[in-house]
Design a protein around this motif. Structure first.
Motif, PDB file in Angstrom:
ATOM      1  N   UNK A 106       1.579  -1.074  -8.892  1.00 45.64           N
ATOM      2  CA  UNK A 106       2.358  -0.938  -7.658  1.00 45.64           C
ATOM      3  C   UNK A 106       1.687  -1.570  -6.453  1.00 45.64           C
ATOM      4  N   UNK A 107       0.474  -2.104  -6.618  1.00 49.62           N
ATOM      5  CA  UNK A 107      -0.255  -2.835  -5.577  1.00 49.62           C
ATOM      6  C   UNK A 107      -0.740  -1.975  -4.416  1.00 49.62           C
ATOM      7  N   UNK A 163       2.954  -8.960   1.327  1.00 46.28           N
ATOM      8  CA  UNK A 163       2.287  -7.800   1.902  1.00 46.28           C
ATOM      9  C   UNK A 163       2.796  -6.509   1.293  1.00 46.28           C
ATOM     10  N   UNK A 164       1.905  -5.515   1.257  1.00 41.25           N
ATOM     11  CA  UNK A 164       2.230  -4.178   0.741  1.00 41.25           C
ATOM     12  C   UNK A 164       1.920  -3.162   1.829  1.00 41.25           C
ATOM     13  N   UNK A 165       2.901  -2.314   2.136  1.00 33.06           N
ATOM     14  CA  UNK A 165       2.627  -1.239   3.075  1.00 33.06           C
ATOM     15  C   UNK A 165       1.692  -0.232   2.424  1.00 33.06           C
ATOM     16  N   UNK A 166       0.896   0.427   3.234  1.00 33.06           N
ATOM     17  CA  UNK A 166      -0.137   1.302   2.667  1.00 33.06           C
ATOM     18  C   UNK A 166      -0.111   2.675   3.307  1.00 33.06           C
ATOM     19  N   UNK A 225       9.160 -11.462  -3.445  1.00 32.02           N
ATOM     20  CA  UNK A 225       9.703 -10.879  -2.225  1.00 32.02           C
ATOM     21  C   UNK A 225       8.656 -10.997  -1.129  1.00 32.02           C
ATOM     22  N   UNK A 226       9.037 -10.635   0.096  1.00 32.55           N
ATOM     23  CA  UNK A 226       8.094 -10.753   1.203  1.00 32.55           C
ATOM     24  C   UNK A 226       7.246  -9.493   1.370  1.00 32.55           C
ATOM     25  N   UNK A 227       7.888  -8.317   1.384  1.00 24.57           N
ATOM     26  CA  UNK A 227       7.176  -7.065   1.647  1.00 24.57           C
ATOM     27  C   UNK A 227       7.592  -6.019   0.624  1.00 24.57           C
ATOM     28  N   UNK A 228       6.644  -5.202   0.205  1.00 21.11           N
ATOM     29  CA  UNK A 228       6.920  -4.063  -0.666  1.00 21.11           C
ATOM     30  C   UNK A 228       6.563  -2.783   0.079  1.00 21.11           C
ATOM     31  N   UNK A 229       7.523  -1.868   0.166  1.00 26.91           N
ATOM     32  CA  UNK A 229       7.277  -0.597   0.852  1.00 26.91           C
ATOM     33  C   UNK A 229       7.273   0.528  -0.182  1.00 26.91           C
ATOM     34  N   UNK A 288      -8.720  -6.724  -1.711  1.00 26.37           N
ATOM     35  CA  UNK A 288      -9.097  -5.335  -1.943  1.00 26.37           C
ATOM     36  C   UNK A 288      -8.579  -4.903  -3.306  1.00 26.37           C
ATOM     37  N   UNK A 289      -9.260  -3.994  -3.982  1.00 21.03           N
ATOM     38  CA  UNK A 289      -8.739  -3.484  -5.256  1.00 21.03           C
ATOM     39  C   UNK A 289      -7.383  -2.820  -5.057  1.00 21.03           C
ATOM     40  N   UNK A 290      -6.448  -3.127  -5.957  1.00 23.35           N
ATOM     41  CA  UNK A 290      -5.107  -2.570  -5.859  1.00 23.35           C
ATOM     42  C   UNK A 290      -4.635  -2.115  -7.231  1.00 23.35           C
ATOM     43  N   UNK A 291      -3.758  -1.127  -7.229  1.00 27.83           N
ATOM     44  CA  UNK A 291      -3.135  -0.674  -8.469  1.00 27.83           C
ATOM     45  C   UNK A 291      -2.402  -1.841  -9.111  1.00 27.83           C
ATOM     46  N   UNK A 292      -2.631  -2.060 -10.397  1.00 27.25           N
ATOM     47  CA  UNK A 292      -2.006  -3.211 -11.041  1.00 27.25           C
ATOM     48  C   UNK A 292      -0.517  -3.003 -11.275  1.00 27.25           C
TER      49      UNK A 292
END
Length: 237
Positions: A52-53, A234-237, A204-208, A46-50
């Motif tokens: 902060x994702x 993974x990135x929380x959304x 890292x594993x996850x970005x919140x 999916x398109x993501x902010x370059x």
């Protein structure tokens, strides 16, 4: 034991060689931990902010927050959203002593847009470090295993240090997360010169909220890194 943990060698009983017989999502057999069909269903790009994702509408490069206050990361890449089925799998990998899942996560990352070029261009991969207390409790650093699975020759676990133990990020409210890590990271003084002018990938594993990655990126930039990319499963959304 502690020396082995720092080096990334797993304690007895934790092996990367064990191959599961069923897909952890659809339970097809035989399969890898996540079969190709489930990856195709649950890992569509999916398109993501370059910066902060966070997910964005197609055609946009930056979210409004990053345009207003650019983060210290030059690029931020995430393979999937922190949602089913990846949320459960990452929790198993991280908290339930299932390091064998690292192969599936590394494959997932390499298939994500722009990850391969970021890895090829990087001079160093630096895993987000754990505190000594957390490392002893968990038995391994999940970010270090992932970095070594992605680029073993470029991975260094002795440059970026965790010098302060803080409460687990998932136990804190957003405002607390943004300040709890202000003094948690440092560059090893004897190795600071290693970073001068280099392109670094922080793994890292996850970005919140991004607090961990942003704080570490500032430390690396201060030490002379020329470009810092954040790379997470993974990135929380």
């Amino acid at each position: 034991m502690f020396a082995k943990l720092i080096s990334g060698v797993l304690p007895q009983g934790l092996k990367l060689s064990a191959l599961p017989s069923q897909c952890r999502v659809c339970h097809s057999w035989p399969a890898q931990p996540v079969c190709e069909a489930c990856v195709g269903q649950f890992a569509q790009p999916h398109p993501r902010c370059i910066s902060c994702a966070l997910p964005l509408p197609a055609g946009m490069r930056h979210c409004g927050a990053c345009l207003k206050n650019p983060p210290p990361l030059d690029r931020c890449l995430a393979a999937v959203a922190y949602a089913y089925p990846w949320q459960t799998l990452i929790q198993d990998y991280k908290f339930h002593a299932e390091p064998g899942l690292v192969r599936s996560f590394a494959t997932l990352l390499r298939a994500a847009p722009w990850v391969e070029p970021a890895l090829d261009e990087a001079d160093l991969l630096l895993p987000m470090p754990l505190s000594a207390v957390r490392l002893k409790e968990r038995g391994y650093n999940q970010a270090l295993l992932l970095a070594r699975q992605l680029e073993p020759k470029k991975t260094r676990a002795d440059v970026l240090l965790r010098i302060q133990d803080t409460p687990a990020q998932h136990t804190l409210k957003r405002a607390e997360r943004l300040t709890a890590l202000n003094h948690a990271f440092a560059v090893e003084p004897l190795l600071a010169s290693v970073l001068k002018g280099l392109r670094v990938v922080l793994v890292d594993d996850v970005m919140t909220t991004g607090a961990s990655l942003y704080t570490a990126a500032r430390v690396l930039k201060t030490a002379g890194a020329s470009h810092v990319t954040g790379l997470v499963i993974a990135r929380t959304e």
